[in-house]
Design a protein around this motif. Structure first.
Motif, PDB file in Angstrom:
ATOM      1  N   ILE A 231      11.259 -15.620   5.957  1.00 21.82           N
ATOM      2  CA  ILE A 231      10.570 -16.807   5.440  1.00 21.82           C
ATOM      3  C   ILE A 231      10.577 -17.877   6.538  1.00 21.82           C
ATOM      4  CG2 ILE A 231      10.342 -18.433   3.527  1.00 21.82           C
ATOM      5  CD1 ILE A 231      12.453 -16.848   1.996  1.00 21.82           C
ATOM      6  N   VAL A 232       9.443 -18.531   6.756  1.00 19.85           N
ATOM      7  CA  VAL A 232       9.331 -19.602   7.758  1.00 19.85           C
ATOM      8  C   VAL A 232       8.404 -20.695   7.200  1.00 19.85           C
ATOM      9  CG1 VAL A 232       8.561 -20.209  10.084  1.00 19.85           C
ATOM     10  CG2 VAL A 232       9.650 -17.993   9.683  1.00 19.85           C
ATOM     11  N   PRO A 233       8.813 -21.978   7.310  1.00 18.14           N
ATOM     12  CA  PRO A 233      10.112 -22.487   7.778  1.00 18.14           C
ATOM     13  C   PRO A 233      11.124 -22.510   6.635  1.00 18.14           C
ATOM     14  CG  PRO A 233       8.617 -24.312   7.342  1.00 18.14           C
ATOM     15  CD  PRO A 233       7.846 -23.060   7.056  1.00 18.14           C
ATOM     16  N   TYR A 234      12.303 -22.021   6.904  1.00 17.58           N
ATOM     17  CA  TYR A 234      13.341 -21.931   5.869  1.00 17.58           C
ATOM     18  C   TYR A 234      14.706 -22.003   6.541  1.00 17.58           C
ATOM     19  CZ  TYR A 234      15.512 -20.561   1.446  1.00 17.58           C
ATOM     20  OH  TYR A 234      16.237 -20.555   0.287  1.00 17.58           O
ATOM     21  N   ALA A 272      -5.089 -19.959  10.899  1.00 23.59           N
ATOM     22  CA  ALA A 272      -4.815 -18.547  10.603  1.00 23.59           C
ATOM     23  C   ALA A 272      -3.404 -18.144  11.021  1.00 23.59           C
ATOM     24  CB  ALA A 272      -5.844 -17.663  11.312  1.00 23.59           C
ATOM     25  N   LYS A 273      -2.827 -18.812  12.015  1.00 21.59           N
ATOM     26  CA  LYS A 273      -1.476 -18.477  12.474  1.00 21.59           C
ATOM     27  C   LYS A 273      -0.400 -18.939  11.501  1.00 21.59           C
ATOM     28  CE  LYS A 273      -2.157 -20.555  16.392  1.00 21.59           C
ATOM     29  NZ  LYS A 273      -1.930 -21.102  17.764  1.00 21.59           N
ATOM     30  N   GLN A 285       8.182 -19.341  16.441  1.00 27.24           N
ATOM     31  CA  GLN A 285       8.549 -20.293  17.487  1.00 27.24           C
ATOM     32  C   GLN A 285       7.495 -21.381  17.656  1.00 27.24           C
ATOM     33  OE1 GLN A 285       9.386 -17.984  21.014  1.00 27.24           O
ATOM     34  NE2 GLN A 285      11.458 -17.479  20.322  1.00 27.24           N
ATOM     35  N   GLU A 286       6.220 -20.991  17.634  1.00 28.73           N
ATOM     36  CA  GLU A 286       5.150 -21.972  17.802  1.00 28.73           C
ATOM     37  C   GLU A 286       5.141 -22.981  16.655  1.00 28.73           C
ATOM     38  OE1 GLU A 286       0.273 -22.125  18.285  1.00 28.73           O
ATOM     39  OE2 GLU A 286       1.333 -20.195  18.371  1.00 28.73           O
ATOM     40  N   LEU A 291       6.504 -28.380  14.198  1.00 33.25           N
ATOM     41  CA  LEU A 291       7.194 -29.150  13.167  1.00 33.25           C
ATOM     42  C   LEU A 291       8.223 -30.097  13.773  1.00 33.25           C
ATOM     43  CD1 LEU A 291       7.678 -26.401  10.412  1.00 33.25           C
ATOM     44  CD2 LEU A 291       6.022 -28.283  10.437  1.00 33.25           C
ATOM     45  N   ARG A 292       8.916 -29.651  14.803  1.00 37.37           N
ATOM     46  CA  ARG A 292       9.888 -30.520  15.466  1.00 37.37           C
ATOM     47  C   ARG A 292       9.211 -31.774  16.022  1.00 37.37           C
ATOM     48  NH1 ARG A 292      11.980 -25.418  17.426  1.00 37.37           N
ATOM     49  NH2 ARG A 292      13.984 -24.990  16.387  1.00 37.37           N
ATOM     50  N   GLN A 293       8.053 -31.599  16.629  1.00 34.87           N
ATOM     51  CA  GLN A 293       7.344 -32.736  17.209  1.00 34.87           C
ATOM     52  C   GLN A 293       6.888 -33.713  16.130  1.00 34.87           C
ATOM     53  OE1 GLN A 293       7.123 -33.423  20.487  1.00 34.87           O
ATOM     54  NE2 GLN A 293       8.366 -31.580  20.787  1.00 34.87           N
TER      55      GLN A 293
END
Length: 366
Positions: A231-234, A272-273, A285-286, A291-293
């Protein structure tokens, strides 16, 4: 009180067995902690933080699992003390023991022996590795042997022990369940029961989806920090503008859409990603970098308030001190005028009954 008039004898030490004893004390049972007089009681009476006084026999660790009990030091290798225990067994409903295999028999406090004294006795026995393996069970070793240390930690980092004795706690929960089933069975049949739980099997059962990632999907799980393998983001930790941290737990695509709106970038939910969880896992990772930014430009409290209003699962990364500012945590506190607070083992409510008021962890009286 659910267990009113029950007598529980605790022939256990450290954390797993004593936490089960406190569980029954919280339900209203009378719990007598039988401590080994030959070794000056439960070993955790001597597990002290650097900040604790040398002369205390109720340090923080001991207080984690010994509220609501009476302490009775006995040397079971002496006949007079053994007979004193047997007299209590005649009245008891339950024994909680944590002897390694063979030791209970040597001391004549095993289930077969005690059952002859009280046929209705329920006997819960915690071991490290089960009845056929004589090794003593230590939580850190069990964590290592059952994959938890291997899985815990950052990718590329060292295996890391959990910060609590989680295997002890998992085994304790298994034993509570087994003992409650045995109580139901006794109500139906009038017969006692032997309930055996090992730390290693409790740990294996708790591998849950990580176990089936290997057994079903053929993927041997690896360390990935606090992230989730499917699961992402989790679970990922994000830093906010005000130097605080939060985590997200996005379980479905609708939640991700709402997260994207809250961050002011609704278009990423249509990329789509990132549109589906499967695609987000492929582009982990992308997405995490994006999300961090975005999150580092927002304050924690304001963002969390927005996410909560949109029903997006998210929370602050709290210290233990922060935890006990939560109203739900404050409801779990055990309080007594003569001592500092403790924490309940019982985390459920049955009907409208008020929680039992417990006495503080008992001092050791030789």
């Amino acid at each position: 009180m659910i267990c009113k008039d029950m007598l529980v004898l605790e022939l256990a030490s450290v954390l797993a067995g004593p936490s089960v004893g406190q569980f029954f004390a919280e339900l209203g049972a009378r719990v007598i902690k039988i401590e080994n007089a030959a070794t000056n009681g439960d070993v955790t009476r001597r597990w002290k933080l650097k900040s604790e006084p040398a002369n205390t026999d109720t340090p923080a660790y001991f207080c984690a699992a010994n509220w609501g009990k009476e302490s009775l030091p006995l040397n079971l290798s002496q006949n007079s003390d053994l007979e004193q225990l047997y007299s209590l067994v005649k009245q008891a409903d339950m024994v909680i023991a944590s002897y390694k295999p063979g030791d209970a028999e040597k001391l004549q406090v095993d289930y077969k022996t005690l059952q002859t004294i009280n046929p209705t006795l329920i006997y819960g026995h915690l071991t490290g590795y089960g009845p056929e393996d004589e090794r003593a069970g230590y939580d850190a070793v069990i964590q290592a042997e059952t994959g938890f240390m291997y899985l815990n930690g950052e990718s590329g980092g060292e295996p890391t022990k959990m910060p609590v004795a989680l295997m002890d706690l998992l085994a304790a929960h298994q034993l509570k369940e087994g003992l409650l089933v045995a109580l139901v069975q006794r109500e139906r049949t009038g017969q006692g029961q032997y309930v055996q739980v090992s730390l290693v099997q409790a740990a294996v059962s708790a591998l849950a989806n990580q176990a089936t990632n290997w057994l079903v999907a053929g993927q041997n799980p690896q360390r990935i920090g606090s992230e989730h393998p499917s699961i992402v983001p989790y679970g990922t930790v994000y830093n906010t503008r005000d130097n605080k941290q939060l985590v997200l737990a996005i379980g479905d695509d609708r939640q991700f859409e709402r997260l994207s709106k809250a961050l002011g970038t609704p278009e990423i939910a249509q990329d789509a990603k990132f549109k589906t969880n499967y695609s987000r896992v492929q582009h982990r990772q992308e997405l995490n970098e994006l999300l961090r930014q975005l999150i580092k430009n927002m304050d924690q409290d304001q963002l969390l308030q927005t996410l909560h209003k949109l029903h997006v699962p998210a929370g602050a990364v709290n210290s233990v001190a922060d935890v006990f500012e939560l109203p739900q945590a404050r409801q779990m506190l055990l309080k007594h005028a003569d001592t500092k607070p403790g924490v309940r083992q019982v985390a459920f409510r049955v009907g409208d009954e008020d929680p039992v008021q417990l006495t503080p962890p008992p001092a050791y009286k030789a």
